[in-house]
Design a protein around this motif. Sequence first.
Motif, PDB file in Angstrom:
ATOM      1  N   PHE A  39       0.843  -1.191   0.000  1.00  0.00           N
ATOM      2  CA  PHE A  39       0.000   0.000   0.000  1.00  0.00           C
ATOM      3  C   PHE A  39       0.879   1.240   0.000  1.00  0.00           C
ATOM      4  CE2 PHE A  39      -3.295  -2.891   1.447  1.00  0.00           C
ATOM      5  CZ  PHE A  39      -4.434  -2.372   0.847  1.00  0.00           C
ATOM      6  N   LEU A  40       0.545   2.188  -0.883  1.00  0.00           N
ATOM      7  CA  LEU A  40       1.226   3.467  -0.968  1.00  0.00           C
ATOM      8  C   LEU A  40       0.189   4.577  -0.865  1.00  0.00           C
ATOM      9  CD1 LEU A  40       3.471   2.646  -4.070  1.00  0.00           C
ATOM     10  CD2 LEU A  40       4.148   2.491  -1.664  1.00  0.00           C
ATOM     11  N   THR A  41       0.602   5.748  -0.407  1.00  0.00           N
ATOM     12  CA  THR A  41      -0.276   6.914  -0.410  1.00  0.00           C
ATOM     13  C   THR A  41       0.381   8.016  -1.226  1.00  0.00           C
ATOM     14  OG1 THR A  41       0.648   7.767   1.656  1.00  0.00           O
ATOM     15  CG2 THR A  41      -1.293   6.337   1.824  1.00  0.00           C
ATOM     16  N   SER A  42      -0.442   8.829  -1.847  1.00  0.00           N
ATOM     17  CA  SER A  42       0.066   9.903  -2.700  1.00  0.00           C
ATOM     18  C   SER A  42      -0.624  11.216  -2.358  1.00  0.00           C
ATOM     19  CB  SER A  42      -0.174   9.566  -4.177  1.00  0.00           C
ATOM     20  OG  SER A  42       0.214  10.651  -5.002  1.00  0.00           O
ATOM     21  N   LYS A  43       0.159  12.291  -2.394  1.00  0.00           N
ATOM     22  CA  LYS A  43      -0.382  13.639  -2.194  1.00  0.00           C
ATOM     23  C   LYS A  43      -0.794  14.278  -3.517  1.00  0.00           C
ATOM     24  CE  LYS A  43       0.336  13.767   2.281  1.00  0.00           C
ATOM     25  NZ  LYS A  43      -0.817  13.780   3.235  1.00  0.00           N
ATOM     26  N   ASP A  44      -0.588  13.568  -4.624  1.00  0.00           N
ATOM     27  CA  ASP A  44      -0.976  14.113  -5.922  1.00  0.00           C
ATOM     28  C   ASP A  44      -2.477  14.351  -5.961  1.00  0.00           C
ATOM     29  OD1 ASP A  44       1.635  13.919  -6.695  1.00  0.00           O
ATOM     30  OD2 ASP A  44       1.365  12.111  -7.906  1.00  0.00           O
ATOM     31  N   LYS A  45      -2.885  15.379  -6.652  1.00  0.00           N
ATOM     32  CA  LYS A  45      -4.301  15.713  -6.766  1.00  0.00           C
ATOM     33  C   LYS A  45      -4.997  14.703  -7.671  1.00  0.00           C
ATOM     34  CE  LYS A  45      -7.484  19.429  -8.096  1.00  0.00           C
ATOM     35  NZ  LYS A  45      -8.300  19.260  -6.881  1.00  0.00           N
ATOM     36  N   ALA A  46      -6.157  14.229  -7.229  1.00  0.00           N
ATOM     37  CA  ALA A  46      -6.979  13.328  -8.036  1.00  0.00           C
ATOM     38  C   ALA A  46      -8.318  13.995  -8.314  1.00  0.00           C
ATOM     39  CB  ALA A  46      -7.189  12.010  -7.305  1.00  0.00           C
ATOM     40  N   ASP A  47      -8.988  13.550  -9.363  1.00  0.00           N
ATOM     41  CA  ASP A  47     -10.271  14.146  -9.723  1.00  0.00           C
ATOM     42  C   ASP A  47     -11.333  13.899  -8.658  1.00  0.00           C
ATOM     43  OD1 ASP A  47      -9.249  15.129 -12.078  1.00  0.00           O
ATOM     44  OD2 ASP A  47      -9.918  13.428 -13.288  1.00  0.00           O
ATOM     45  N   HIS A  48     -11.204  12.796  -7.915  1.00  0.00           N
ATOM     46  CA  HIS A  48     -12.163  12.464  -6.857  1.00  0.00           C
ATOM     47  C   HIS A  48     -11.376  12.102  -5.607  1.00  0.00           C
ATOM     48  CE1 HIS A  48     -15.318  10.358  -4.615  1.00  0.00           C
ATOM     49  NE2 HIS A  48     -16.178  10.957  -5.419  1.00  0.00           N
ATOM     50  N   PRO A  49     -11.868  12.471  -4.409  1.00  0.00           N
ATOM     51  CA  PRO A  49     -11.101  12.203  -3.184  1.00  0.00           C
ATOM     52  C   PRO A  49     -10.948  10.729  -2.844  1.00  0.00           C
ATOM     53  CG  PRO A  49     -13.256  13.130  -2.667  1.00  0.00           C
ATOM     54  CD  PRO A  49     -13.068  13.297  -4.129  1.00  0.00           C
ATOM     55  N   ASN A  50     -11.837   9.879  -3.329  1.00  0.00           N
ATOM     56  CA  ASN A  50     -11.749   8.441  -3.037  1.00  0.00           C
ATOM     57  C   ASN A  50     -11.196   7.696  -4.253  1.00  0.00           C
ATOM     58  OD1 ASN A  50     -12.962   8.950  -0.541  1.00  0.00           O
ATOM     59  ND2 ASN A  50     -15.008   8.561  -1.330  1.00  0.00           N
ATOM     60  N   THR A  51      -9.958   8.008  -4.594  1.00  0.00           N
ATOM     61  CA  THR A  51      -9.342   7.459  -5.807  1.00  0.00           C
ATOM     62  C   THR A  51      -8.244   6.469  -5.444  1.00  0.00           C
ATOM     63  OG1 THR A  51      -9.847   9.422  -7.140  1.00  0.00           O
ATOM     64  CG2 THR A  51      -8.014   8.044  -7.883  1.00  0.00           C
ATOM     65  N   VAL A  52      -8.122   5.426  -6.257  1.00  0.00           N
ATOM     66  CA  VAL A  52      -7.090   4.415  -6.050  1.00  0.00           C
ATOM     67  C   VAL A  52      -6.537   3.970  -7.405  1.00  0.00           C
ATOM     68  CG1 VAL A  52      -8.777   2.517  -6.043  1.00  0.00           C
ATOM     69  CG2 VAL A  52      -6.547   2.193  -4.945  1.00  0.00           C
ATOM     70  N   ARG A  53      -5.245   3.706  -7.419  1.00  0.00           N
ATOM     71  CA  ARG A  53      -4.620   3.052  -8.583  1.00  0.00           C
ATOM     72  C   ARG A  53      -4.151   1.678  -8.132  1.00  0.00           C
ATOM     73  NH1 ARG A  53       0.535   5.835 -10.665  1.00  0.00           N
ATOM     74  NH2 ARG A  53       1.432   4.717  -8.890  1.00  0.00           N
ATOM     75  N   ILE A  54      -4.541   0.665  -8.878  1.00  0.00           N
ATOM     76  CA  ILE A  54      -4.203  -0.717  -8.547  1.00  0.00           C
ATOM     77  C   ILE A  54      -3.393  -1.309  -9.690  1.00  0.00           C
ATOM     78  CG2 ILE A  54      -5.113  -3.011  -8.001  1.00  0.00           C
ATOM     79  CD1 ILE A  54      -7.685  -1.647  -7.012  1.00  0.00           C
ATOM     80  N   ILE A  55      -2.237  -1.868  -9.349  1.00  0.00           N
ATOM     81  CA  ILE A  55      -1.428  -2.598 -10.319  1.00  0.00           C
ATOM     82  C   ILE A  55      -1.377  -4.055  -9.867  1.00  0.00           C
ATOM     83  CG2 ILE A  55       0.804  -2.824 -11.475  1.00  0.00           C
ATOM     84  CD1 ILE A  55       1.337   0.109 -10.795  1.00  0.00           C
ATOM     85  N   LEU A  56      -1.943  -4.941 -10.662  1.00  0.00           N
ATOM     86  CA  LEU A  56      -1.932  -6.367 -10.367  1.00  0.00           C
ATOM     87  C   LEU A  56      -1.026  -7.077 -11.351  1.00  0.00           C
ATOM     88  CD1 LEU A  56      -5.724  -7.202  -9.709  1.00  0.00           C
ATOM     89  CD2 LEU A  56      -3.953  -6.542  -8.060  1.00  0.00           C
ATOM     90  N   SER A  57      -0.227  -8.005 -10.826  1.00  0.00           N
ATOM     91  CA  SER A  57       0.680  -8.771 -11.667  1.00  0.00           C
ATOM     92  C   SER A  57       0.540 -10.252 -11.367  1.00  0.00           C
ATOM     93  CB  SER A  57       2.135  -8.350 -11.420  1.00  0.00           C
ATOM     94  OG  SER A  57       2.325  -6.984 -11.705  1.00  0.00           O
ATOM     95  N   SER A  58       0.624 -11.054 -12.417  1.00  0.00           N
ATOM     96  CA  SER A  58       0.650 -12.510 -12.292  1.00  0.00           C
ATOM     97  C   SER A  58       1.861 -13.015 -13.054  1.00  0.00           C
ATOM     98  CB  SER A  58      -0.628 -13.123 -12.858  1.00  0.00           C
ATOM     99  OG  SER A  58      -0.682 -12.930 -14.263  1.00  0.00           O
ATOM    100  N   ASP A  59       1.978 -14.312 -13.181  1.00  0.00           N
ATOM    101  CA  ASP A  59       3.088 -14.867 -13.951  1.00  0.00           C
ATOM    102  C   ASP A  59       3.008 -14.484 -15.425  1.00  0.00           C
ATOM    103  OD1 ASP A  59       4.104 -16.112 -11.710  1.00  0.00           O
ATOM    104  OD2 ASP A  59       3.105 -18.020 -12.105  1.00  0.00           O
ATOM    105  N   ASN A  60       1.775 -14.215 -15.905  1.00  0.00           N
ATOM    106  CA  ASN A  60       1.570 -14.041 -17.341  1.00  0.00           C
ATOM    107  C   ASN A  60       1.275 -12.616 -17.788  1.00  0.00           C
ATOM    108  OD1 ASN A  60       1.698 -16.937 -17.775  1.00  0.00           O
ATOM    109  ND2 ASN A  60      -0.351 -17.027 -16.858  1.00  0.00           N
ATOM    110  N   ARG A  61       0.779 -11.762 -16.880  1.00  0.00           N
ATOM    111  CA  ARG A  61       0.319 -10.473 -17.339  1.00  0.00           C
ATOM    112  C   ARG A  61       0.291  -9.465 -16.195  1.00  0.00           C
ATOM    113  NH1 ARG A  61      -3.972 -10.032 -20.279  1.00  0.00           N
ATOM    114  NH2 ARG A  61      -5.158  -8.472 -19.137  1.00  0.00           N
TER     115      ARG A  61
END
Length: 224
Positions: A94-116
């Motif tokens: 989990f990381l937190t960012s002070k960058d401005k987002a269009d909505h206050p409840n914003t998340v970026r998710i990066i998921l990785s598997s063996d293939n993609r």
Amino acid sequence: MRFKDVFSIIGPSMIGPSSSHTAGAVRLGRVARKLLDEVPNTAEITLYGSFADTYQGHGTDLALIGGILDFETDDPRIPDAAEVAESLGLKIVFLTSKDKADHPNTVRIILSSDNREVTMTGASIGGGNVEIINVNQFDVKFTAIYPTLVISHHDRPGMIADITTLLGRSQINIGFMDLDRKGRDQEAMTVIETDVAVPDSLFEEMKNLSMIFDIKRVDLAERS
């Protein structure tokens, strides 16, 4: 934002104190999991705005993990989602960012598997509803309220017509469509929300269309 019914406004049946910070977070995690379409090995989750400020106190972290594990909003395992993920070998940062987002409840998710790998940015916009705003660096929007196709393809004349012709032939109505591209004749992404789920046979036919690189179904309908 289009609401499907009154329950889209008052919020779903859920585990947790907040439809925005828990139910919406579960759905954001589930969308990312559907886009990966397999069990992830790692998850990097960056939180913005009020998500970043209160995610542990409101259980947003557990809700996001639960969604990535494909739990529904009322799954009793959500409070133990971190332990379940650890038992499955899923590594989460989990990381937190002070960058401005269009909505206050914003998340970026990066998921990785063996293939993609898949990168998704979205926001929990109230009542358990979500809005996805970016997938793999394409600015496409969808709500995941309706069955959704996320299609990566080459940008060429007639590509969208090929897709919509197949849907129309199967009497599947399109409720919403969005498209972004890297440039003329380059890679593009089209998102299509449909009134009903696309059956397996049609989905396989669409996968075989020329110039389609990848196609995923995002359908958050509750399992019986």
